[in-house]
Design a protein around this motif. Structure first.
Motif, PDB file in Angstrom:
ATOM      1  N   GLU A 177     -18.371  -5.044   0.326  1.00 16.89           N
ATOM      2  CA  GLU A 177     -19.025  -6.002   1.219  1.00 16.89           C
ATOM      3  C   GLU A 177     -18.022  -6.804   2.057  1.00 16.89           C
ATOM      4  OE1 GLU A 177     -23.152  -6.909  -1.203  1.00 16.89           O
ATOM      5  OE2 GLU A 177     -21.447  -8.223  -1.583  1.00 16.89           O
ATOM      6  N   CYS A 210     -19.401  -0.386   1.716  1.00 19.04           N
ATOM      7  CA  CYS A 210     -20.719  -0.985   1.951  1.00 19.04           C
ATOM      8  C   CYS A 210     -20.548  -2.275   2.733  1.00 19.04           C
ATOM      9  CB  CYS A 210     -21.461  -1.228   0.635  1.00 19.04           C
ATOM     10  SG  CYS A 210     -20.776  -2.484  -0.445  1.00 19.04           S
ATOM     11  N   GLU A 211     -21.385  -2.436   3.757  1.00 14.61           N
ATOM     12  CA  GLU A 211     -21.356  -3.627   4.600  1.00 14.61           C
ATOM     13  C   GLU A 211     -19.940  -3.950   5.064  1.00 14.61           C
ATOM     14  OE1 GLU A 211     -23.885  -4.943   5.867  1.00 14.61           O
ATOM     15  OE2 GLU A 211     -25.375  -3.854   4.678  1.00 14.61           O
ATOM     16  N   ALA A 221     -25.340   0.706   3.529  1.00 13.85           N
ATOM     17  CA  ALA A 221     -25.964  -0.577   3.853  1.00 13.85           C
ATOM     18  C   ALA A 221     -26.522  -1.213   2.591  1.00 13.85           C
ATOM     19  CB  ALA A 221     -27.080  -0.385   4.882  1.00 13.85           C
ATOM     20  N   ASN A 222     -26.443  -2.529   2.517  1.00 10.55           N
ATOM     21  CA  ASN A 222     -27.006  -3.295   1.417  1.00 10.55           C
ATOM     22  C   ASN A 222     -28.165  -4.126   1.944  1.00 10.55           C
ATOM     23  OD1 ASN A 222     -24.772  -2.273   0.131  1.00 10.55           O
ATOM     24  ND2 ASN A 222     -23.822  -4.252  -0.297  1.00 10.55           N
ATOM     25  N   PHE A 223     -29.344  -3.984   1.336  1.00  9.38           N
ATOM     26  CA  PHE A 223     -30.493  -4.749   1.822  1.00  9.38           C
ATOM     27  C   PHE A 223     -31.657  -4.625   0.849  1.00  9.38           C
ATOM     28  CE2 PHE A 223     -30.892  -0.482   3.703  1.00  9.38           C
ATOM     29  CZ  PHE A 223     -32.207  -0.148   3.431  1.00  9.38           C
ATOM     30  N   HIS A 230     -31.353  -1.241   9.537  1.00  5.32           N
ATOM     31  CA  HIS A 230     -30.109  -0.862   8.868  1.00  5.32           C
ATOM     32  C   HIS A 230     -29.786   0.614   9.128  1.00  5.32           C
ATOM     33  CE1 HIS A 230     -29.328  -4.579   6.673  1.00  5.32           C
ATOM     34  NE2 HIS A 230     -30.623  -4.665   6.435  1.00  5.32           N
ATOM     35  N   TYR A 231     -30.817   1.445   9.140  1.00  2.00           N
ATOM     36  CA  TYR A 231     -30.595   2.872   9.408  1.00  2.00           C
ATOM     37  C   TYR A 231     -30.069   3.076  10.823  1.00  2.00           C
ATOM     38  CZ  TYR A 231     -31.405   7.900   9.492  1.00  2.00           C
ATOM     39  OH  TYR A 231     -31.230   9.270   9.599  1.00  2.00           O
ATOM     40  N   LYS A 233     -28.425   0.983  12.658  1.00  2.00           N
ATOM     41  CA  LYS A 233     -27.056   0.477  12.745  1.00  2.00           C
ATOM     42  C   LYS A 233     -26.065   1.516  12.224  1.00  2.00           C
ATOM     43  CE  LYS A 233     -24.091  -3.243  11.006  1.00  2.00           C
ATOM     44  NZ  LYS A 233     -24.034  -4.479  10.162  1.00  2.00           N
ATOM     45  N   LEU A 234     -26.377   2.136  11.084  1.00  2.97           N
ATOM     46  CA  LEU A 234     -25.486   3.158  10.531  1.00  2.97           C
ATOM     47  C   LEU A 234     -25.430   4.379  11.442  1.00  2.97           C
ATOM     48  CD1 LEU A 234     -26.310   3.045   6.694  1.00  2.97           C
ATOM     49  CD2 LEU A 234     -24.370   2.021   7.897  1.00  2.97           C
ATOM     50  N   LYS A 243     -26.671   8.839   4.918  1.00  5.01           N
ATOM     51  CA  LYS A 243     -27.072   7.435   5.037  1.00  5.01           C
ATOM     52  C   LYS A 243     -27.504   6.927   3.667  1.00  5.01           C
ATOM     53  CE  LYS A 243     -26.455   7.793   9.471  1.00  5.01           C
ATOM     54  NZ  LYS A 243     -25.953   9.176   9.420  1.00  5.01           N
ATOM     55  N   VAL A 245     -28.285   3.728   0.970  1.00  2.00           N
ATOM     56  CA  VAL A 245     -28.494   2.321   0.667  1.00  2.00           C
ATOM     57  C   VAL A 245     -27.587   2.036  -0.523  1.00  2.00           C
ATOM     58  CG1 VAL A 245     -30.139   0.491   0.164  1.00  2.00           C
ATOM     59  CG2 VAL A 245     -30.896   2.548   1.362  1.00  2.00           C
TER      60      VAL A 245
END
Length: 937
Positions: A177, A210-211, A221-223, A230-231, A233-234, A243, A245
């Motif tokens: 992060e 991650c992040e 991505a963390n969410f 988030h998808y 953005k990646l 992709k 999480v």
């Protein structure tokens, strides 16, 4: 798979076909052993439970459909003191990875060095705070020297267990992060350096982040919500990689004095998972799947108001409870993970498509397509549950049951086996070849109705004539059915060409109790409340209840000549027929009061010293100083640097409990002559997430007499309007708010609480490096900005109410000096001089035996701390953690692995000296359930 890292001057070429199992990836997913894999990942930390519990927790993850485990590695667990490494017992992380491999679980290794995890100091060992020129999570030379020494210890453990070395570690994460601390550009040098350090030490599986990313790694991505954003953005950053999480927050941490963090309900949990699948993610790491416990002093602290300290439980409201018990969220995770298994190939190969289906207003449709097969996600924004018609391609209209806010998958000509396609609303949780039978399992609500359409290039022979309403096309190649989800599972038999197909319709109760077991062959156990897999292949379960008819599918059933299950039923009663366990009896408490007035000095210093200064990782300190007064008086003490709650005693009697930290004040009453001033301070956890990592703990700054504390949340001005910041004020203010205060006899001041960027004192901006407004807490010395007399504060305020905003003023000449610091010892002699009369901080000891425990039960023991104040717990010499009876935690885990049959010793240290008359041990509700074998080995 070829992994190329050119940015560091290194080029690592990996051909996994030469060693271990093939692992590679593309934009759609990871491909392991030649097969695309949807990663259902259970986040589990080996260091948050006894080693004896690892198997049970990992087996439960596997039974929930998880195929991968994600774990951090906690540096401070393995090097609690500099140079003293511990990889034994509960800290044998290599054994944990080996157990994952034994159970057929892949692993994502996250060695840090920073892990956050609501773990003390984010995983860093406390002694790093004492090193000179130390700056954490940067290219700082002193910091990286120790990081690389840590990597030299931890990386070989991971390296030898990579999939390229016949292990099951498939991914390794770089840091954690980092994007929350610094942007990609600012932090790239640091992150790339850590990446290179891992590569140089032999990590040859793909690296992830991650992040926040590093060149040549795969970013996740963390969410919890907002999957589509988030998808996207990646996709913009890395369109050609999977992709993930990397942290899907199943619940949330809890901290002392806050409400229970149970806001993420099972219903929302299902919806958020379906949003991530719908968006196109090919792996979801359930953080946490099992949270565990912050034993010892390892619970951390996070940014926010001044005293956000983690409770001892790290249950996290996760699918698997702190005690390893399944929850409603566990059943939800199992249902959705089984859905991803049943449709794995489709989910990973499919692409989003334009909407070619029609539905009424209030139902939203999004779809994915692959090889002519389609999957629709129907989401209801209506206020009531209903059966809603969905018209698919070619005019096929399907009634689908959808609850408010729910996302229901609609299978549109999904090929369940060669030549047979299924169209249906609801959750497909099984599509397996069991013996000679293709077995399809559909889950629905209790009493719900599902419309099914089968289509084939050959006639479909329906073998349950007359039992279920159905309609066949004239050529027999299309079959329509309306099926209800009853408590008694409906089982439909079809024959298509030479293929025998069984369709099993489960209601919500039975699908919650459906378990898929995967080994060389697939087996199902349907109708059991709970299931366990023993180390020797023994499978045992707890009955689903007296109105539940459990059954088994697979090679443990007796089959008829045509390959069908003969319908055998295995009944074990209600599962509550074991004689109830008697709770251990806590009696004959012995007490020992801390002799505050006769404690040794422990050495004298000009000011109090913090925990790290005294080479202490955790525990309690008692600070003492003598104060001479020429009269009886009342004085306001100002604590310029305090990072933990403290109890203030004068001449052995408690006068105040100090909760506010950073900087704080307390009113003290002193008598004429000599007064013994003492502070009892518990280390409550170091920051685990903050740009200000590495804060000293305890009291470590000067303490002043005769100061003053001014509450600053009220009496601000926005133009002519008076504004109170402890009230809700709608919307942001158009301009900075202003307030004045007087500085007279004092010459120093600290502003502490929810500050905002753009703070100005007497027209000069106060710079606060690294601070962000959402932290809602900071302590800033503003002495250099002040003038004698009237002073003006200007501060932009974007959100109210503020929890704290306080001005502490003091005079340097009134500093209290000559402080001693004494460690409160755990070892107490209860046999000599036991004190059952004295008041104040007290140890309490009781001994207890365990009752006789039958081999067919799985008990879990809890300690309820009713009536106590604040302190810590010891069980047979092991620290169970801190307790504080201000909520939300009421019960504390007592691991069965740490107990003896007789003579267990429980010690409670209580700051107020309360009597443990109402403290009790008890077994949880499931402890009386009988476990019966489902197979014989």
């Amino acid at each position: 798979m070829t992994y190329t890292n050119e940015t560091s001057g290194l080029q690592t070429l990996i051909d996994n076909s030469q060693q271990g199992t093939q692992l590679h990836y593309d934009a759609k997913s990871f491909i392991i052993g030649g097969k695309r894999v949807f990663l259902n990942i259970a986040s589990i930390h080996y260091f948050r439970m006894p080693r004896q519990e690892w198997r049970e927790v990992l087996v439960k993850a596997k039974l929930a459909g998880m195929n991968c485990v994600d774990t951090y590695f906690a540096w401070n667990v393995h090097e609690p003191e500099e140079g003293k490494w511990d990889f034994s017992g509960d800290n044998d992380c290599g054994a944990f990875l080996d157990l994952c491999a034994e159970l057929g679980l892949w692993v994502i290794a996250r060695p840090g060095p920073f892990i956050c995890a609501e773990w003390d100091f984010g995983g860093f060992p406390y002694w790093l705070k004492t090193k000179e020129n130390m700056q954490f999570r940067t290219d700082n030379e002193a910091y990286l020297r120790y990081v690389y020494l840590y990597f030299d210890q931890i990386v070989p453990i991971i390296r030898s267990r990579q999939i390229t070395q016949d292990g099951t570690v498939i991914l390794v994460q770089v840091e954690n992060e980092y994007g929350y601390l610094a942007g990609d550009v600012l932090g790239m040098s640091y992150m790339n350096g850590l990446r290179d350090a891992l590569l140089e030490r032999g990590i040859d599986v793909p690296l992830i982040t991650c992040e926040g990313g590093a060149e040549g790694t795969i970013e996740g991505a963390n969410f919890w919500s907002g999957a589509d954003g988030h998808y996207e953005k990646l996709m913009r950053k890395q369109p050609d990689v999977p992709k993930l999480v990397t942290e899907f927050w199943t619940g949330w941490f809890e901290h002392w004095g806050a409400p229970a963090a149970t806001q993420k309900t099972p219903v929302l949990y299902e919806k958020r998972m379906m949003e991530a699948i719908r968006a196109g993610f090919d792996g979801i790491s359930h953080y946490m799947f099992f949270g565990g416990t912050n034993f010892g002093g390892y619970g951390g602290r996070t940014v926010g108001s001044s005293d956000i300290y983690m409770v001892t439980s790290y249950d996290y409201d996760a699918p698997l409870s702190e005690y390893g018990r399944i929850t409603a969220k566990f059943r939800t995770a199992k249902k959705v993970s089984l859905f991803t298994q049943a449709l794995g190939d489709f989910l990973l190969e499919s692409e989003p498509m334009d909407n070619m289906a029609r539905c009424e207003e209030g139902i939203q449709l999004q779809g994915r397509e692959w090889n002519g097969q389609k999957l629709w996600f129907a989401e209801s924004v209506k206020q009531e549950k209903g059966m809603f018609p969905i018209t698919l391609e070619s005019g096929r209209t399907l009634p689908v049951s959808i609850k408010p806010g729910q996302i229901v998958p609609i299978l549109d000509r999904i090929e369940i086996c060669p030549g047979l396609k299924l169209t249906s609303g609801g959750f497909l949780i099984g599509n397996d070849r069991i013996g000679e039978v293709r077995t399809v399992i559909l889950a629905g609500d209790d009493g719900g109705r599902t419309h099914i359409i089968f289509e084939s290039d050959q006639p479909i022979h329906y073998d349950n004539a007359g039992s279920i309403p159905h309609e066949s096309s004239p050529d027999g190649r299309t079959l329509h059915m309306d099926v209800f989800h009853f408590q008694t599972s409906q089982r439909i038999w079809l024959k298509v060409g030479g293929q025998l197909v069984e369709v099993i319709m489960l209601n919500g109760y039975m699908s919650d109790r459906a378990w898929k077991l995967q080994g060389n062959e697939v087996r199902w156990a349907i109708g059991w409340e709970d299931l366990d897999l023993g180390a020797e292949g023994r499978i045992s379960g707890v009955s689903g209840g007296s109105d539940c008819d459990p059954f088994l599918l697979g090679n443990w059933d007796r089959k008829g000549d045509d390959g069908r299950d003969t319908g055998d039923r295995i009944l074990h009663g209600s599962g509550n027929d074991t004689k109830p366990l008697l709770s251990p009896n806590l009696s004959e408490w012995k007490r020992k009061t801390v002799p505050l007035l006769s404690l040794g000095s422990g050495g004298i210093a000009e000011r109090p010293r913090g925990f790290a200064e005294l080479a202490l990782a955790f525990g309690y300190l008692i600070y003492s100083s003598d104060v001479e007064c020429d009269r009886d008086q009342e004085s306001t003490l100002i604590f310029s640097a305090i990072q933990d709650s403290a109890r203030l005693f004068v001449n052995g009697r408690e006068q105040a409990m100090i909760r506010q930290v950073g900087a704080a004040s307390a009113v003290v009453r002193l008598t004429k002559g000599r007064n013994k001033l003492q502070l009892l301070v518990q280390h409550m956890g170091s920051l685990n997430f903050s740009p200000y990592l590495g804060e000293e703990k305890g009291i470590f700054g000067a303490i002043y007499m005769d100061g003053s504390a001014i509450e600053l949340r009220r009496g601000w001005y926005c133009g002519e309007e008076v504004v109170h910041l402890d009230e809700v004020n709608p919307g942001p203010f158009a301009s900075a708010l202003t307030r004045t205060f007087e500085l007279m006899e004092n010459d120093q001041a600290i502003l502490v609480g929810a500050l905002n960027s753009g703070l100005r004192i007497n027209g000069r901006e106060v710079l606060i490096d690294g601070y962000q407004n959402w932290f809602a807490y900071h302590a800033v010395d503003i002495s250099a900005y002040l003038v004698k007399g009237s002073n003006l504060i200007e501060m932009p305020v974007s959100q109210t109410p503020l929890n704290r905003l306080e001005l502490l003023m003091f005079n340097r000449s009134r500093e209290l000096r000559n402080w001693s610091s004494v460690l409160l010892e755990d070892a107490v002699n209860f046999e000599e001089g036991s004190d059952s009369i004295g008041s104040g901080p007290t140890w309490n000891r009781s001994k207890f035996d365990l009752p006789a425990i039958s081999e067919d039960i799985n008990p879990k023991l809890k300690l309820r701390m009713t009536g106590m104040s604040k302190g810590y717990l010891l069980l047979n010499g092991r620290n169970l953690g801190r307790y504080w009876q201000i909520g939300p935690q009421e019960d504390y885990k007592v691991p069965m692995a740490w107990l003896k049959q007789t003579g267990n010793e429980l010690i409670l240290f209580d700051e107020e000296g309360r009597r443990p008359d109402r403290v009790k041990l008890f077994f949880d509700e499931q402890s009386n359930r009988s476990w019966q074998p489902l197979n014989e080995t």
